[in-house]
Design an enzyme around this catalytic site. Sequence first.
Site, PDB file in Angstrom:
ATOM      1  N   ASP A 290       0.806  -1.072  -0.059  1.00 31.12           N
ATOM      2  CA  ASP A 290       0.292  -0.219  -0.177  1.00 31.12           C
ATOM      3  C   ASP A 290       1.231   1.470   0.067  1.00 31.12           C
ATOM      4  O   ASP A 290       1.579   0.970   0.615  1.00 31.12           O
ATOM      5  CB  ASP A 290      -0.839  -0.013   1.376  1.00 31.12           C
ATOM      6  CG  ASP A 290      -1.952   1.218   1.138  1.00 31.12           C
ATOM      7  OD1 ASP A 290      -2.339   1.330  -0.468  1.00 31.12           O
ATOM      8  OD2 ASP A 290      -1.884   1.858   2.666  1.00 31.12           O
TER       9      ASP A 290
ATOM     10  N   ASN B 151     -11.094  -2.706  -5.436  1.00 30.74           N
ATOM     11  CA  ASN B 151      -9.947  -1.267  -6.460  1.00 30.74           C
ATOM     12  C   ASN B 151     -10.668  -1.323  -7.491  1.00 30.74           C
ATOM     13  O   ASN B 151     -10.774  -0.156  -8.475  1.00 30.74           O
ATOM     14  CB  ASN B 151      -9.018  -1.818  -6.683  1.00 30.74           C
ATOM     15  CG  ASN B 151      -8.072  -1.773  -4.996  1.00 30.74           C
ATOM     16  OD1 ASN B 151      -6.969  -3.091  -4.910  1.00 30.74           O
ATOM     17  ND2 ASN B 151      -7.857  -0.845  -4.070  1.00 30.74           N
TER      18      ASN B 151
HETATM   19  C1  IPE Z   1      -5.298  -2.690  -0.252  1.00 34.23           C
HETATM   20  O1  IPE Z   1      -5.220  -1.050  -0.296  1.00 34.23           O
HETATM   21  C2  IPE Z   1      -4.798  -3.156  -1.625  1.00 34.23           C
HETATM   22  C3  IPE Z   1      -3.556  -3.656  -1.957  1.00 34.23           C
HETATM   23  C4  IPE Z   1      -2.832  -3.372  -1.122  1.00 34.23           C
HETATM   24  C5  IPE Z   1      -3.785  -4.307  -3.471  1.00 34.23           C
HETATM   25  P1  IPE Z   1      -6.343  -0.438  -0.590  1.00 34.23           P
HETATM   26  O2  IPE Z   1      -5.727   0.794  -0.325  1.00 34.23           O
HETATM   27  O3  IPE Z   1      -6.699  -0.401  -1.839  1.00 34.23           O
HETATM   28  O4  IPE Z   1      -6.508  -0.113   0.740  1.00 34.23           O
HETATM   29  P2  IPE Z   1      -7.442   0.691   1.993  1.00 34.23           P
HETATM   30  O5  IPE Z   1      -8.413   1.452   0.726  1.00 34.23           O
HETATM   31  O6  IPE Z   1      -6.984   2.077   1.971  1.00 34.23           O
HETATM   32  O7  IPE Z   1      -8.146   0.308   3.225  1.00 34.23           O
HETATM   33  C1  IPE Z   2      -2.000   0.552  -3.552  1.00 40.27           C
HETATM   34  O1  IPE Z   2      -1.703   0.987  -3.462  1.00 40.27           O
HETATM   35  C2  IPE Z   2      -1.559  -0.844  -4.774  1.00 40.27           C
HETATM   36  C3  IPE Z   2      -3.252  -0.766  -4.817  1.00 40.27           C
HETATM   37  C4  IPE Z   2      -4.138  -0.846  -4.212  1.00 40.27           C
HETATM   38  C5  IPE Z   2      -3.384  -1.429  -6.659  1.00 40.27           C
HETATM   39  P1  IPE Z   2      -2.768   2.634  -3.264  1.00 40.27           P
HETATM   40  O2  IPE Z   2      -2.766   2.697  -5.275  1.00 40.27           O
HETATM   41  O3  IPE Z   2      -3.592   2.779  -2.394  1.00 40.27           O
HETATM   42  O4  IPE Z   2      -1.494   3.889  -2.932  1.00 40.27           O
HETATM   43  P2  IPE Z   2      -2.496   4.779  -1.664  1.00 40.27           P
HETATM   44  O5  IPE Z   2      -2.606   3.922  -0.612  1.00 40.27           O
HETATM   45  O6  IPE Z   2      -3.564   5.258  -2.236  1.00 40.27           O
HETATM   46  O7  IPE Z   2      -1.540   5.894  -1.598  1.00 40.27           O
HETATM   47 MG    MG Z   3      -3.766   2.423  -0.562  1.00 37.09          MG
END
Ligand code: IPE
Ligand code: IPE
Ligand code: MG
Length: 237
Positions: free
Chosen positions: A25, A73
């Site tokens: 993340d 996502n």
């Molecule tokens: C979790 O991260 C999913 C992945 C890392 C693929 P998210 O960014 O989607 O999670 P939330 O929305 O902060 O809980």
């Molecule tokens: C994790 O990084 C990757 C995916 C969920 C695909 P994020 O895209 O959630 O990055 P932040 O949490 O918004 O910084």
């Molecule tokens: Mg995230």
Amino acid sequence: MPEFSSQPNTKPDTSALKHIAFIMDGNGRWAKTKGMPREYGHTVGARVFSDITEYCGDIGIDTVTVYAFSTENWKRPKREVDAIMKLFGDYIKKAADTMMKRNIRIIFLGSKAPFSEKVQRDMEEIEEKSKNNARTLNIAINYGGRNELVHAVNEAIAAGEPVTEETIGAHLYTKNSPPPDLIVRTGGKMRLSNFLLWQAAYAELYFCDTLWPDFSSADVDRAILEFNGRKRRFGGV
Ligand code: IPE
Ligand code: IPE
Ligand code: MG
């Protein structure tokens, strides 16, 4: 944090760590700190994913699971989803060679249904080609823990099996892997976000503020050092 840093060139002790899982993340926030679009964070994050999974193999961890894209996502802007899917498509084109070279079995966790036919075929081909390799890399893509449980229970019922912990476990996407010993989440949030809900029952959880594109092998070492200091009890004493 000098008390947590490992000796240079000293591999951490991974004898108690059969399976490590990563919630990768922080890509979007990382890009923002650089004044760049979120997609750039995913590009760099994909490179870091390759480096970190390779490192985990080098230090003797048998099973690595990464959370690449959740069932939730898809809610993100189309442009971002398209960019992630493009990165994934590019990755799987090259992954077979890497997996065969490194003796890694690749398994995708999640339903393949939303992907294009070509991508589904590529995914199935790599899974098949690498199936006798020694180590395992599980890539959770279009994965959600709740969705996985519904899928597993329905499969068990369709097979005429009683619904028990064993039959559910045998129908999970992770049926080929032991449960994770350690789940690492980067990016500063302390939640599972629908990752490995069933399998995480006795996993050790490790959260760090580092955003995924900045995550390094030294950070893996720190997580393992902390893990090795934990006393796991599994409900006993
Ligand atoms: C979790 O991260 C999913 C992945 C890392 C693929 P998210 O960014 O989607 O999670 P939330 O929305 O902060 O809980
Ligand atoms: C994790 O990084 C990757 C995916 C969920 C695909 P994020 O895209 O959630 O990055 P932040 O949490 O918004 O910084
Ligand atoms: Mg995230």
